[in-house]
Design a protein around this motif. Structure first.
Motif, PDB file in Angstrom:
ATOM      1  N   VAL A  94       1.236  -1.464  -0.221  1.00  0.00           N
ATOM      2  CA  VAL A  94      -0.146  -0.200   0.390  1.00  0.00           C
ATOM      3  C   VAL A  94       0.824   1.402  -0.244  1.00  0.00           C
ATOM      4  O   VAL A  94       1.081   2.777  -1.005  1.00  0.00           O
ATOM      5  N   MET A  95       2.605   1.304   0.548  1.00  0.00           N
ATOM      6  CA  MET A  95       2.672   2.170   1.249  1.00  0.00           C
ATOM      7  C   MET A  95       3.144   2.506  -0.590  1.00  0.00           C
ATOM      8  O   MET A  95       3.928   4.142  -0.926  1.00  0.00           O
ATOM      9  N   VAL A  96       4.073   1.824  -0.772  1.00  0.00           N
ATOM     10  CA  VAL A  96       4.650   1.879  -2.130  1.00  0.00           C
ATOM     11  C   VAL A  96       3.560   2.261  -3.827  1.00  0.00           C
ATOM     12  O   VAL A  96       4.051   2.633  -4.759  1.00  0.00           O
ATOM     13  N   GLY A  97       2.231   2.408  -2.836  1.00  0.00           N
ATOM     14  CA  GLY A  97       1.208   2.427  -3.860  1.00  0.00           C
ATOM     15  C   GLY A  97       0.719   1.695  -5.096  1.00  0.00           C
ATOM     16  O   GLY A  97      -0.012   1.824  -5.801  1.00  0.00           O
ATOM     17  N   TRP A  98       0.684   0.282  -4.831  1.00  0.00           N
ATOM     18  CA  TRP A  98       0.329  -0.767  -5.629  1.00  0.00           C
ATOM     19  C   TRP A  98      -1.269  -1.224  -5.052  1.00  0.00           C
ATOM     20  O   TRP A  98      -2.169  -1.037  -6.421  1.00  0.00           O
ATOM     21  N   TRP A  99      -1.202  -1.143  -4.588  1.00  0.00           N
ATOM     22  CA  TRP A  99      -2.142  -1.350  -3.945  1.00  0.00           C
ATOM     23  C   TRP A  99      -2.992  -0.883  -2.665  1.00  0.00           C
ATOM     24  O   TRP A  99      -2.696   0.505  -2.653  1.00  0.00           O
ATOM     25  N   THR A 100      -4.657  -0.747  -2.899  1.00  0.00           N
ATOM     26  CA  THR A 100      -4.816   0.236  -2.051  1.00  0.00           C
ATOM     27  C   THR A 100      -5.765   0.450  -0.996  1.00  0.00           C
ATOM     28  O   THR A 100      -6.386   0.870  -0.173  1.00  0.00           O
ATOM     29  N   GLY A 101      -6.120  -1.733  -0.680  1.00  0.00           N
ATOM     30  CA  GLY A 101      -6.642  -2.108   0.029  1.00  0.00           C
ATOM     31  C   GLY A 101      -5.716  -3.077   0.321  1.00  0.00           C
ATOM     32  O   GLY A 101      -4.510  -3.288  -0.276  1.00  0.00           O
ATOM     33  N   PHE A 102      -6.372  -4.107   0.897  1.00  0.00           N
ATOM     34  CA  PHE A 102      -5.961  -5.676   1.513  1.00  0.00           C
ATOM     35  C   PHE A 102      -6.584  -6.819   1.075  1.00  0.00           C
ATOM     36  O   PHE A 102      -7.602  -7.093   1.485  1.00  0.00           O
ATOM     37  N   PRO A 103      -6.854  -7.008  -0.633  1.00  0.00           N
ATOM     38  CA  PRO A 103      -7.615  -7.491  -0.514  1.00  0.00           C
ATOM     39  C   PRO A 103      -7.910  -9.162   0.077  1.00  0.00           C
ATOM     40  O   PRO A 103      -6.486 -10.079  -0.292  1.00  0.00           O
ATOM     41  N   PHE A 104      -8.887  -9.991   0.996  1.00  0.00           N
ATOM     42  CA  PHE A 104      -8.914 -10.143   1.727  1.00  0.00           C
ATOM     43  C   PHE A 104      -7.979 -11.828   1.097  1.00  0.00           C
ATOM     44  O   PHE A 104      -7.430 -12.329   1.852  1.00  0.00           O
ATOM     45  N   TRP A 105      -8.789 -12.275   0.043  1.00  0.00           N
ATOM     46  CA  TRP A 105      -8.515 -14.359   0.036  1.00  0.00           C
ATOM     47  C   TRP A 105      -6.700 -14.020  -0.307  1.00  0.00           C
ATOM     48  O   TRP A 105      -6.215 -15.309  -0.269  1.00  0.00           O
ATOM     49  N   ILE A 106      -6.039 -12.922  -1.267  1.00  0.00           N
ATOM     50  CA  ILE A 106      -4.874 -13.060  -0.909  1.00  0.00           C
ATOM     51  C   ILE A 106      -4.153 -12.606   0.068  1.00  0.00           C
ATOM     52  O   ILE A 106      -3.202 -13.937  -0.418  1.00  0.00           O
ATOM     53  N   THR A 107      -4.305 -11.654   0.399  1.00  0.00           N
ATOM     54  CA  THR A 107      -3.727 -11.512   1.657  1.00  0.00           C
ATOM     55  C   THR A 107      -3.749 -12.819   2.699  1.00  0.00           C
ATOM     56  O   THR A 107      -3.004 -12.991   4.490  1.00  0.00           O
ATOM     57  N   PHE A 108      -4.885 -13.662   2.958  1.00  0.00           N
ATOM     58  CA  PHE A 108      -5.164 -14.913   3.557  1.00  0.00           C
ATOM     59  C   PHE A 108      -4.373 -15.662   2.900  1.00  0.00           C
ATOM     60  O   PHE A 108      -3.739 -16.078   3.975  1.00  0.00           O
ATOM     61  N   GLY A 109      -4.648 -15.434   1.515  1.00  0.00           N
ATOM     62  CA  GLY A 109      -3.441 -17.010   0.995  1.00  0.00           C
ATOM     63  C   GLY A 109      -1.688 -16.727   1.016  1.00  0.00           C
ATOM     64  O   GLY A 109      -0.755 -17.643   1.654  1.00  0.00           O
ATOM     65  N   ILE A 110      -1.448 -15.198   1.949  1.00  0.00           N
ATOM     66  CA  ILE A 110      -0.566 -15.258   1.689  1.00  0.00           C
ATOM     67  C   ILE A 110      -0.435 -15.834   2.985  1.00  0.00           C
ATOM     68  O   ILE A 110       1.192 -16.737   3.432  1.00  0.00           O
ATOM     69  N   CYS A 111      -0.801 -15.293   4.135  1.00  0.00           N
ATOM     70  CA  CYS A 111      -0.702 -15.072   5.752  1.00  0.00           C
ATOM     71  C   CYS A 111      -0.698 -17.013   5.890  1.00  0.00           C
ATOM     72  O   CYS A 111      -0.259 -17.637   6.775  1.00  0.00           O
ATOM     73  N   ALA A 112      -1.738 -17.337   5.053  1.00  0.00           N
ATOM     74  CA  ALA A 112      -1.776 -19.530   5.465  1.00  0.00           C
ATOM     75  C   ALA A 112      -0.978 -20.020   4.754  1.00  0.00           C
ATOM     76  O   ALA A 112       0.017 -20.977   5.457  1.00  0.00           O
ATOM     77  N   THR A 113      -1.208 -19.992   3.508  1.00  0.00           N
ATOM     78  CA  THR A 113       0.121 -20.652   2.467  1.00  0.00           C
ATOM     79  C   THR A 113       1.611 -20.647   3.761  1.00  0.00           C
ATOM     80  O   THR A 113       2.017 -21.789   3.711  1.00  0.00           O
ATOM     81  N   GLY A 114       1.918 -19.486   3.901  1.00  0.00           N
ATOM     82  CA  GLY A 114       3.122 -19.258   4.221  1.00  0.00           C
ATOM     83  C   GLY A 114       3.359 -19.331   5.589  1.00  0.00           C
ATOM     84  O   GLY A 114       4.441 -20.264   6.711  1.00  0.00           O
ATOM     85  N   GLY A 115       2.069 -19.875   6.862  1.00  0.00           N
ATOM     86  CA  GLY A 115       1.859 -19.797   7.457  1.00  0.00           C
ATOM     87  C   GLY A 115       2.602 -21.161   8.260  1.00  0.00           C
ATOM     88  O   GLY A 115       2.536 -21.928   8.812  1.00  0.00           O
ATOM     89  N   ILE A 116       1.446 -21.847   7.234  1.00  0.00           N
ATOM     90  CA  ILE A 116       1.505 -23.443   7.272  1.00  0.00           C
ATOM     91  C   ILE A 116       2.623 -23.995   7.223  1.00  0.00           C
ATOM     92  O   ILE A 116       3.623 -25.040   7.340  1.00  0.00           O
ATOM     93  N   LEU A 117       3.139 -23.806   6.002  1.00  0.00           N
ATOM     94  CA  LEU A 117       4.342 -24.128   5.287  1.00  0.00           C
ATOM     95  C   LEU A 117       5.707 -23.635   6.550  1.00  0.00           C
ATOM     96  O   LEU A 117       6.903 -24.357   6.727  1.00  0.00           O
ATOM     97  N   GLY A 118       5.145 -22.662   7.722  1.00  0.00           N
ATOM     98  CA  GLY A 118       5.938 -22.167   8.473  1.00  0.00           C
ATOM     99  C   GLY A 118       6.482 -23.541   9.529  1.00  0.00           C
ATOM    100  O   GLY A 118       7.280 -23.880  10.297  1.00  0.00           O
ATOM    101  N   VAL A 119       5.010 -24.127   9.834  1.00  0.00           N
ATOM    102  CA  VAL A 119       4.619 -24.551  10.212  1.00  0.00           C
ATOM    103  C   VAL A 119       5.362 -26.326  10.324  1.00  0.00           C
ATOM    104  O   VAL A 119       5.997 -27.185  10.998  1.00  0.00           O
ATOM    105  N   MET A 120       5.193 -26.678   8.569  1.00  0.00           N
ATOM    106  CA  MET A 120       5.647 -27.978   8.872  1.00  0.00           C
ATOM    107  C   MET A 120       7.765 -28.103   8.738  1.00  0.00           C
ATOM    108  O   MET A 120       8.090 -29.219   9.177  1.00  0.00           O
TER     109      MET A 120
END
Length: 667
Positions: A94-120
């Protein structure tokens, strides 16, 4: 009298539906609080101990509750709370002006997939870094001790009063800080004691801004005296030297002292702080390279030797999630990660290089993800999750990502594609960073589990559950606070209301600097030089004193953050130090100090949750101050009323908690 400990091989009440529900509810609250406060202050707070205290207070009403069940609850809450550190990177888009907000499914996907990979990734490291390691795991051990005090029918103490005192401290801090924040929102209490002024005929300007925030004061209590003093030193460098220096260089610039000083700090001084933070974070990582490599090698060798002499069966407390499932889940996570990278590459106009970006991005996530998992896991075991330099990991990862993009595709693209490359670098970094945040916490939780005879695979399932809940909470909270407040440095955002988001600002600036070359590197270099001097001073202090220190990372934050954040943290550090000194006179000093920690945690949770609620009211009402009861003419009186109330309430709170520590209930 202590209950007879259960056999570590016997089945226990552990992974239960009620435990999952309690953990999820606590997670919703603590994750939202951590997101808001992390953006405001540049710091997140550990959620495991407050979650354990709340869990014990609830589950003690069930006859068959156990330490292990309480441990599952705190595991869920702490994993989601730690995932909220994704705010150190993701707002950069958002700071660099690419996003104007945080799209739910993309943001959820980043957090969920990265987080689960971190657990594994951390599952194969458990035996090496937890079971067969002598790493101290300070927060994991502390949480285990809290659980043993009142964690269930088989805990070491059957006194319900001890956990009740802890719950009272958390709830008291939460309620009071929330109520104060509500009154501030009505504008009956003022919250900012600020003054800016000219220093000389050249027009040099400076100033200060005290934010009357219970949460900031509480952070100071939690980080300790020397970190607080280091942040004060950073603020003195920024506002005692740098801001007056750069405002004095301006010729013919008129305007209010506050506007001139803030502009100099925002455009110049923050980048000096960024250089200091970068050098300090990289130095912290560099110091840990040798112990990480040596510790991993020794632990792996010990594990192999131990395995060669043991039987085929393992006790319950050594049963991890089967390695086949770990591998399968890891591979399945790569499918949505590949889609996320491919979709984002297309959106950034880099579709002609989709194959290279997709293949390179997946290799980057897999390799860098595993490396940061090992490093962050070891660092957390060595110095604690809260002290682990996650920002340093983010800095290194984004620089590597940016350099790879420059070397791989930039020469084949028009200059106009630079912004898209910056966005892609931040996007890939955010996935790796979500892996790092979870790895930074998981082994701490597994250490707690080892000390309370938990079943590892059940904890690992709970960690995944916590990641999924946290991933669902983070996007709407981020979107809400972005709409209500915005982030510092963004065009059109009121700097008095903007959330600092210091790490995201630094990491996005570095990505832009490497790819677009639009950053004043002389300021970064100056900050780096200050960081080198601070490292030397800290080393000298470490040799000459057992307690004194000047953490360079904290000094860098003091330069980078506005005084509205740093000064109250300094006050909180002094208050916490004084409280702990007084607690040494109590019948049980450690129990009293722990109540102080729980009070501070409650202060952060209460104010942060109300901050999210008020942000929602601001967004949905369309008004800047929808709860205001008085007009601007009351502002001066509100500052005096709010200041007196703030001091009086804090004195009363700490005296109350000290009395709790002197009663049998806290012992």
């Amino acid at each position: 009298m202590s209950a007879k400990p259960a056999s570590i091989s016997a089945p226990r009440t552990e992974l239960t539906v009620r435990g999952l529900i309690i953990g999820i509810v606590i997670t919703l609250v603590f994750t939202a609080a951590n997101v808001f406060f992390g953006l405001k202050a540049g710091l997140t707070f550990a959620t495991s101990i407050p979650a354990a205290v709340i869990s014990m207070a609830i589950l003690r009403n069930f006859r068959n509750s156990t330490i292990q069940e309480n441990n599952i609850v705190q595991t869920i809450a702490s994993s989601a709370g730690t995932l909220s550190a994704i705010i150190f990177v993701l707002p950069g888009l958002v700071m660099v002006g690419w996003w104007t907000g945080f799209p739910f499914w993309i943001t959820f996907g980043i957090c969920a997939t990265g987080g689960i990979l971190g657990v594994m990734y951390t599952i194969p490291l458990r035996r090496a870094l937890v079971t067969d390691s002598d790493l101290p795991y300070p927060e994991g051990v502390a949480c285990a001790e809290v659980l043993k005090v009142g964690g269930g029918d088989d805990s070491e103490s059957t006194t319900e009063e001890s956990s009740r005192a802890g719950l009272l401290a958390v709830m008291g801090g939460s309620v009071v800080s929330a109520l104060f924040a509500i009154v501030v929102a009505t504008r009956v209490f003022g919250s900012n004691v600020a003054q800016y002024f000219r220093l000389d005929d050249r027009g040099s300007a400076t100033g200060y801004d005290f934010n009357l925030s219970f949460a900031l004061l509480a952070v100071g209590h939690l980080v300790g005296l020397w970190v607080g003093l280091a942040m004060l030193f950073g603020a003195v460098i920024a506002w005692g030297w740098a801001v007056p220096h750069y405002t004095g260089l301006l010729v013919g610039v008129t305007g209010a002292a506050a506007d001139v000083a803030q502009a100099a700090w925002s455009s110049k001084v923050r980048f000096i702080g960024a250089g200091t933070i970068g050098v300090a974070a990289i130095w912290t990582l560099a110091k840990l390279v040798k112990p990480v490599i040596g510790g991993l090698a020794a632990a792996m060798a010990s594990s192999r030797a131990r395995k060669s002499g043991q039987g085929a069966s393992l006790p319950r407390t050594e049963l991890d999630m089967p390695i086949g499932i770990v591998g399968l889940v890891s591979l399945l996570c790569l499918l949505p990660i590949a889609w996320l990278l491919g979709d984002f590459a297309g959106d950034t106009g880099l579709g002609d290089h989709l194959g290279l970006l997709l293949a390179g991005g997946l290799v980057f996530v897999v390799v860098m993800g595993f490396l940061v998992s090992a490093v962050c896991g070891y660092m957390a075991g060595l110095i604690g999750s809260s002290n682990s330099p996650l920002s340093g990991v983010g800095i290194l990862v984004v620089i590597v990502a940016a350099l790879l993009l420059v070397a791989g595709v930039q020469s084949q693209l028009p200059v106009s594609a630079g912004k898209g490359l910056v966005a892609f670098a931040l996007f890939a970094t955010s996935i790796v960073f979500s892996v790092a945040t979870i790895a930074n916490n998981n082994l701490q939780d597994l250490k707690t589990g080892q000390l309370v005879d938990a079943t590892p695979w059940k904890q690992q399932v709970a960690l995944v559950a916590g990641v999924l809940v946290g991933a669902a909470v983070i996007p709407p909270v981020l979107d809400l606070v972005n709409q209500a407040y915005g982030f510092a440095g963004m065009p059109g955002v009121d700097p008095a209301r903007a959330l600092a988001a210091p790490q995201a600002g630094l990491i996005s600036a570095l990505a832009q600097g490497v790819i677009q070359g639009n950053i004043d590197w002389s300021l970064i270099i100056l900050g780096g030089a200050i960081g080198v001097v601070l490292i030397i001073i800290d080393a000298v202090l470490g040799r000459s004193s057992k307690s004194a220190s000047l953490p360079p990372l904290a000094v860098g934050l003091g330069i980078y953050l506005p005084t509205s954040t740093t000064l109250m943290v300094v006050v909180g550090a002094i208050v916490g130090w004084y409280f702990d000194k007084r607690a040494d006179r109590a019948r049980d000093p450690e129990a009293t100090k722990q109540l102080g920690v729980l009070l501070a945690s409650g202060m952060i949770v209460g104010e942060s949750i109300i901050g999210v609620v008020i942000a929602a009211i601001v967004v949905f009402s369309g008004k800047e101050a929808p709860l205001a009861l008085v007009g601007g003419g009351f502002a001066n009186a509100a500052i005096w009323i709010g200041g007196i109330a703030f001091i009086a309430v804090n004195v009363a709170l700490y005296r109350w908690v000290a009395r709790l520590g002197r009663t049998p209930a806290a012992g």
